[in-house]
Scaffold this motif. Structure first.
Motif, mmCIF file in Angstrom:
data_model
loop_
_atom_site.group_PDB
_atom_site.id
_atom_site.type_symbol
_atom_site.label_atom_id
_atom_site.label_comp_id
_atom_site.label_asym_id
_atom_site.label_seq_id
_atom_site.Cartn_x
_atom_site.Cartn_y
_atom_site.Cartn_z
ATOM 1 N N PHE A 89 11.821 -21.067 4.563
ATOM 2 C CA PHE A 89 12.547 -22.130 3.868
ATOM 3 C C PHE A 89 13.716 -21.581 3.066
ATOM 4 O O PHE A 89 13.714 -20.424 2.642
ATOM 5 N N HIS A 93 9.887 -21.177 -1.175
ATOM 6 C CA HIS A 93 8.598 -21.842 -1.340
ATOM 7 C C HIS A 93 7.423 -20.890 -1.364
ATOM 8 O O HIS A 93 6.420 -21.092 -0.690
ATOM 9 N N LEU A 94 7.567 -19.856 -2.167
ATOM 10 C CA LEU A 94 6.394 -19.010 -2.394
ATOM 11 C C LEU A 94 5.548 -19.680 -3.479
ATOM 12 O O LEU A 94 6.071 -20.400 -4.328
ATOM 13 N N ILE A 95 4.221 -19.436 -3.444
ATOM 14 C CA ILE A 95 3.367 -20.021 -4.488
ATOM 15 C C ILE A 95 3.476 -19.129 -5.725
ATOM 16 O O ILE A 95 3.148 -17.946 -5.683
ATOM 17 N N ASP A 96 3.975 -19.725 -6.804
ATOM 18 C CA ASP A 96 4.313 -18.940 -8.002
ATOM 19 C C ASP A 96 3.113 -18.213 -8.597
ATOM 20 O O ASP A 96 3.256 -17.185 -9.221
ATOM 21 N N GLU A 97 1.934 -18.806 -8.428
ATOM 22 C CA GLU A 97 0.755 -18.245 -9.092
ATOM 23 C C GLU A 97 0.083 -17.156 -8.270
ATOM 24 O O GLU A 97 -0.930 -16.602 -8.672
ATOM 25 N N LEU A 98 0.614 -16.902 -7.067
ATOM 26 C CA LEU A 98 0.015 -15.872 -6.219
ATOM 27 C C LEU A 98 0.938 -14.660 -6.143
ATOM 28 O O LEU A 98 2.153 -14.784 -6.200
ATOM 29 N N ARG A 154 5.390 -13.804 5.319
ATOM 30 C CA ARG A 154 4.330 -14.805 5.342
ATOM 31 C C ARG A 154 4.401 -15.621 6.639
ATOM 32 O O ARG A 154 3.373 -15.934 7.247
ATOM 33 N N LEU B 8 -6.729 -18.237 -8.119
ATOM 34 C CA LEU B 8 -5.643 -19.188 -8.341
ATOM 35 C C LEU B 8 -6.000 -20.142 -9.486
ATOM 36 O O LEU B 8 -5.173 -20.470 -10.333
ATOM 37 N N ARG B 11 -5.480 -18.328 -12.743
ATOM 38 C CA ARG B 11 -4.059 -18.146 -13.090
ATOM 39 C C ARG B 11 -3.438 -19.448 -13.553
ATOM 40 O O ARG B 11 -2.673 -19.483 -14.504
ATOM 41 N N LYS B 15 -1.710 -20.264 -17.032
ATOM 42 C CA LYS B 15 -0.285 -20.552 -16.983
ATOM 43 C C LYS B 15 0.034 -21.822 -17.784
ATOM 44 O O LYS B 15 0.972 -21.863 -18.547
ATOM 45 N N LYS B 322 4.234 -27.775 -4.751
ATOM 46 C CA LYS B 322 4.758 -26.772 -3.838
ATOM 47 C C LYS B 322 3.604 -26.019 -3.174
ATOM 48 O O LYS B 322 3.604 -25.817 -1.957
ATOM 49 N N GLU B 323 2.631 -25.671 -4.006
ATOM 50 C CA GLU B 323 1.495 -24.949 -3.457
ATOM 51 C C GLU B 323 0.801 -25.782 -2.385
ATOM 52 O O GLU B 323 0.483 -25.292 -1.298
ATOM 53 N N MET B 326 2.856 -25.912 0.734
ATOM 54 C CA MET B 326 2.787 -24.658 1.473
ATOM 55 C C MET B 326 1.479 -24.510 2.204
ATOM 56 O O MET B 326 1.408 -24.052 3.327
#
Lengths: 221, 808
Positions: A89, A93-98, A154, B8, B11, B15, B322-323, B326
């Motif tokens: 993308f 669109h990476l998952i921020d928390e990972l 990914r 997750l 976190r 957060k 977003k998560e 995805m």
């Protein structure tokens, strides 16, 4: 590999149909690197989403590896695209928390890989993209180019046959963009991954073997 | 996969610290509060559950009817019925009789003296029927012989230290020797019959010259607790009916002559604690309504906590679009997403459970001293309650996760990734219903709290028609012998000689007690067929009326004539006996049926509250009888600024006359106020849980508002740039909530009006329901909502709008 026949997609606003895609007939062969171009609103992203099976269409037929996608149930479609298609993308669109490692691993969680296999595959990918040292960082700790690199890693982790990229360099500076394009080219030529990208830039489009121009949902000839 | 979800979850938890904290606070407050109530309920339900054979043990009790109308409803029976019924009905395997009315005074050894309480005469089969653990002695014979005494373990220790108590002698009222024939394990607190000492019933039969088995005893000696062990499968209604036949056979002629009747009924021993509220209960039992009410409150508070959870999860799920997108793009199925969010819901509930248990452990002492609600260790061991509680929590976590996970998993990945639908997804109307529910519950609880607390203070404010202030009550000595009369007189006189003592009197009972002596009186003695009326008797000396400031409305105090046959009656008694005016009653003779004695009415007093204004006025008959066998308490009216030295002065007089007898005293007003204890506790529990419920609802509201404002930051900034005032912006956010408050109030107010009217029915004196009791909570809620919204709006609007606009 992909065959689209008379694809229509429209929304009805106030009784009038507004066409997003209008009578599209396209064929993509395995091993191709195709660039889709066109002004804003011409239907580039919609087309890409339709090909990626994230979005539906209203009329027409869609064959993917000779299977008729338009007749499939959602579950079958999801089975198909998670096996064969990777997405890249514009906004990464990476998952921020990972972490980087976990982001790359995510697609594997939804396919049947054991923990050991997953580890091996992700390590392999980190190696190949030269980002082993960044595997425990979070997306916000990376530059845009690095984030997109992770995004591509990914997309490729589950060994897709087809890579769909929606303006992959749109948020990057030209140097970073160039690096990504070189990477795409390499993937296409050395690994035989079929790539379809949407782009605004003539220069980036040149990396592809074929360019399709869209205007108002149709192919602009 | 689970590991991935777990990481997750953690976190995200850290957060979004504020939202997580609010979420966890709401859940753990809800869970903790309801856990406390659940434990209390478990405690109440566990009464007498530990007894073996409990399903076959029944308590026999008795109602007396005068002219077909219930006159007395008692937890006790007469003495002879137990033996007679065992002989007559084969369904009865064993009977146990217990009696504490005749076991008064002290028991003592050389080194320890115990004023008898929680002590009973108990018949031979006691340990055969009840499975209390006997540590020493023989279950079958411990209570067989005359003058046997069985002690609890801790009581044995007090009397004999570490020596073996078996066979040792304890003296009853300094005279009668009792031989220790057994020691039982201390009785658990969750039984309706708490006892520390048992004396063989044979002793009672001998001491009272077998009076308890006479025909007279059939009619009037209703002081015995009777338990029956029935054969399994006994038809209870049939057996109860058979008792009626037995009564007719034995004393039918006596009852007929007086137009009375006796009805016996059976109650399973397990039901006694929550369902039995008759005269002469062994202890004041629990209340089923209260248990049900607390159960409802417990569930309501849990629901409020979960509603918060649902609201916040949906609202903040925006952070995770977003998560979710995805995951969908990478082939997650909806089922997998639902599963993930459910795991998160259960995780957060588990965290809340742990926090709430720790918090309860920490605050329990404070809680229990404030509310008087005690949870003993047996309740904690009640596994049934824990299962029910955990079941409810798991079900709740499951259901509270369904809606958010449904909403989140049904998102369209393309739209999510494009950033569409951010504000509208999640059904704001559904959230509105949830918030409205919270508002309605909060308003209801505040209304309830106000009315309960107001009722208590209203009762305390009411003029009881009697003066109870500055009065000290001293219990008479336990041992009464030939010298008593002289000592009694000199004690009274010595007290009166003290400068700070205004008045002294001696009576059987004092105000604030349930009158436990009742007799039938017949109005016109010339006509023996006249109906007899039940009157409440107190035995007093001639200073009683003066000391307690009771108002004579006709006649005189016990001044002239044969004092011992003169009586003074209350206005209610006057009415019961249907005299038209107080003056008419003066000089009239009434017949005391139980004693077969004629009394002359010499005075009529105004009604007063013998007990708290919860109870109706009683028809009272005061008899002049300072006999220590009947009367037991000195009331001493004191006027002093130095209460401490006054008490020392009284005790010194006691010591000089009664020597080493136990000196026990209490302040009457404290005892009188004690009657409100359960109401005050109820009010406090109500208050506490309302506060918890409202705080949960408030932080939820706060978080939700904060979130909407964050989402609409840009809008606020644009409006401000265009020229909207802070007020205008406040109204945008406040309007929706205020409408909800209004709707919630419209539902809550009539509902609570109905509920609280019902609650007040139990009180003789009721506070008039003012409209403010209902409107104040609404204003309070409006205020709280207003403050939380305005503080957030102020914070946002005071920021430089260009900053908010630039970030977009």
């Amino acid at each position: 590999m992909i065959e689209l026949k008379n694809i229509y997609k429209y929304v009805t606003v106030g009784g009038n149909k507004t066409f997003l895609l209008k009578d599209l007939n396209l064929t993509f062969n395995e091993g191709e690197f195709v660039s889709i171009m066109g002004p804003s609103g011409s239907g580039k992203s919609t087309l890409l989403n339709v090909i990626g099976m994230l979005d539906g269409f209203d009329e027409g037929e869609y064959f993917f590896l000779h299977e008729s996608v338009h007749k499939m149930k959602e579950k079958q479609r999801s089975q198909l695209y998670k096996q064969y298609i990777g997405f890249v993308f514009q906004a990464y669109h990476l998952i921020d928390e990972l972490t980087v490692y976990e982001n790359i691993e995510t697609p594997l969680l939804y396919q049947d890989y054991s923990a050991g296999e997953r580890k091996a595959m992700v390590s392999d990918m980190l190696d190949r993209f030269n980002i082993v040292g960044k595997k425990d960082l979070f997306p916000e700790q990376l530059s845009g180019g690095q984030q997109q690199l992770v995004g591509i890693a990914r997309a490729l982790i589950a060994k897709p046959k087809l890579l769909l990229a929606d303006e992959p360099t749109g948020n990057l500076n030209s140097k970073q963009g160039q690096e990504i394009m070189e990477l795409f080219k390499k993937l296409n030529q050395e690994d035989g991954v079929t790539i379809i990208q949407v782009t605004h830039s003539e220069k980036n489009a040149e990396y592809g073997s074929r360019i399709i121009n869209l205007l108002d949902g149709r192919i602009d000839k | 996969m689970i590991k991935n979800h777990f990481i997750l979850f953690l976190r995200n938890l850290f957060k979004y610290k504020l939202f997580s904290a609010i979420n966890i606070f709401g859940l753990s407050a809800g869970i903790g509060a309801s856990l406390l109530l659940f434990l209390y309920i478990g405690n109440e339900l566990s009464y007498d559950d530990f007894l073996e054979n409990k399903e076959n043990i029944y308590r026999l009790r008795c109602d007396n009817l005068n002219n077909g109308v219930y006159a007395e409803r008692m937890a006790v029976t007469n003495g002879p019925i137990a033996r007679a019924s065992k002989a007559a009905f084969p369904q009865i395997e064993e009977y146990v009789q217990m009696n504490n009315a005749y076991l008064e005074g002290v028991v003592s050894t050389g080194n320890y003296k115990f004023r008898l309480k929680n002590s009973f005469y108990a018949s031979e089969a006691f340990f055969k029927v009840f499975s209390y653990k006997l540590l020493k002695g023989d279950r079958n014979t411990a209570l067989k012989e005359i003058q046997s005494i069985v002690l609890s373990e801790s009581m044995a220790k007090k009397f004999f230290g570490n020596e073996d108590p078996m066979g040792k002698i304890i003296k009853y009222n300094d005279r009668f020797p009792l031989k220790v024939t057994g020691v039982f394990e201390d009785v658990p607190p969750n039984t309706h019959m708490k006892f520390e000492i048992l004396v063989s019933y044979a002793t009672l039969l001998r001491n009272f010259n077998n009076y308890v088995e006479t025909e007279q005893a059939w009619i009037s000696d209703e002081t015995h607790y009777t338990y029956l062990k029935l054969k399994p499968g006994t038809d209870i209604p049939k057996l109860e009916a058979a008792f009626a036949g037995l009564v007719q056979k034995k004393i039918g002629h006596l009852l007929k002559a007086k137009n009375q009747d006796k009805v016996f009924s059976l109650m399973p021993i397990k039901d006694i604690h929550l369902n039995s509220d008759f005269d002469s209960e062994i202890e004041e039992n629990g209340n089923k309504q209260t248990v049900i009410f607390f159960a409802i409150i417990a569930v309501i508070i849990l629901v409020i906590g979960w509603v918060n959870y649902i609201n916040l999860s949906i609202a903040t799920s925006f952070n995770r679009y977003k998560e979710i997108g995805m995951r969908l793009v990478h082939g997650a199925t909806k089922k997998q997403l639902k599963y993930q969010f459910m795991i998160e819901a259960i995780m957060i509930n588990l965290i809340a459970i742990v926090i709430s248990i720790i918090t309860i452990k920490l605050i329990y002492p404070l809680f229990s001293s404030y509310t008087g609600m005690e949870i003993n260790s047996t309740a904690l061991k009640n596994t049934k309650i824990w299962f029910v509680f955990l079941g409810i929590i798991l079900l709740g976590s499951f259901f509270s996760s369904i809606y958010p996970s449904y909403i989140l998993s049904s998102l369209n990945p393309v739209q999510v990734l494009k950033g569409k639908n951010q504000k509208t997804i999640g059904g704001f109307s559904f959230r509105k219903i949830l918030i409205g529910t919270q508002f309605a519950i909060s308003v209801s609880l505040v209304i309830g709290t106000i009315i309960v607390l107001k009722q208590v203070s209203f009762m305390k404010m009411e003029d009881p028609g009697i003066t109870i202030e500055e009065t000290v009550i001293v219990q008479r000595p336990d041992v009464i012998d030939s010298t008593w009369s002289a000592k009694h007189e000199s004690f009274k006189n010595e007290l009166k000689s003290l400068a700070f003592v205004e008045q002294v009197c001696f009576s059987r009972q004092t105000p604030g007690e349930l009158i436990n002596y009742t007799q039938g009186f017949i109005k016109d003695i010339n006509d023996i067929k006249n109906p007899s009326f039940l009157m409440y008797n107190n035995f007093v000396d001639h200073d009683f009326l003066k000391l307690y400031n009771l108002k004579l409305i006709a006649g005189n105090d016990f001044m002239n004539g044969n004092k011992d046959l003169n009586v003074i009656i209350s206005r209610r008694a006057l009415k019961t006996l249907s005299y038209k005016t107080p003056e008419e009653a003066i000089g009239k003779i009434i017949l005391n049926e139980g004693w077969n004695v004629k009394h002359k009415i010499v005075g009529v007093i105004e009604d007063f509250r013998q007990q708290s204004p919860k109870e109706e006025y009683l028809p009272m008959v005061f008899m002049h009888c300072p006999n220590p066998r009947v009367a037991a308490k000195y009331s001493i009216k004191i006027k002093t600024n130095d209460m401490k030295s006054a008490l020392t002065g009284i005790e010194a007089k006691w010591k000089s006359i009664f020597h080493d007898e136990v000196f026990e005293y209490f302040f009457l007003n404290e005892k009188y106020d004690n009657q409100y204890k359960s109401d005050i506790q109820f009010g406090r529990i109500f208050l506490l849980f309302s506060i918890i419920a409202i705080s949960i609802a408030c932080v939820g509201l706060f978080a939700l508002t904060l979130f909407t404002i964050l989402l609409r930051k840009k809008e606020i900034s644009i409006r401000k740039v265009i020229g909207a005032s802070v007020n205008d912006i406040f109204m945008i956010f406040a309007k929706d909530y205020m409408i909800l408050v209004l709707i919630a109030s419209v539902i809550a107010i009539p509902f609570m009006y109905f509920v609280m009217n019902k609650w007040l029915q139990d009180y003789a004196v009721k506070i008039p329901l003012s409209i403010w009791f209902f409107l104040f909570p609404v204003f309070l809620l409006v205020l709280i909502v207003g403050i939380s919204i305005s503080s957030l709006v102020l914070k946002t609007t005071s920021a430089n709008p260009s900053k908010n606009l630039r970030t977009e």
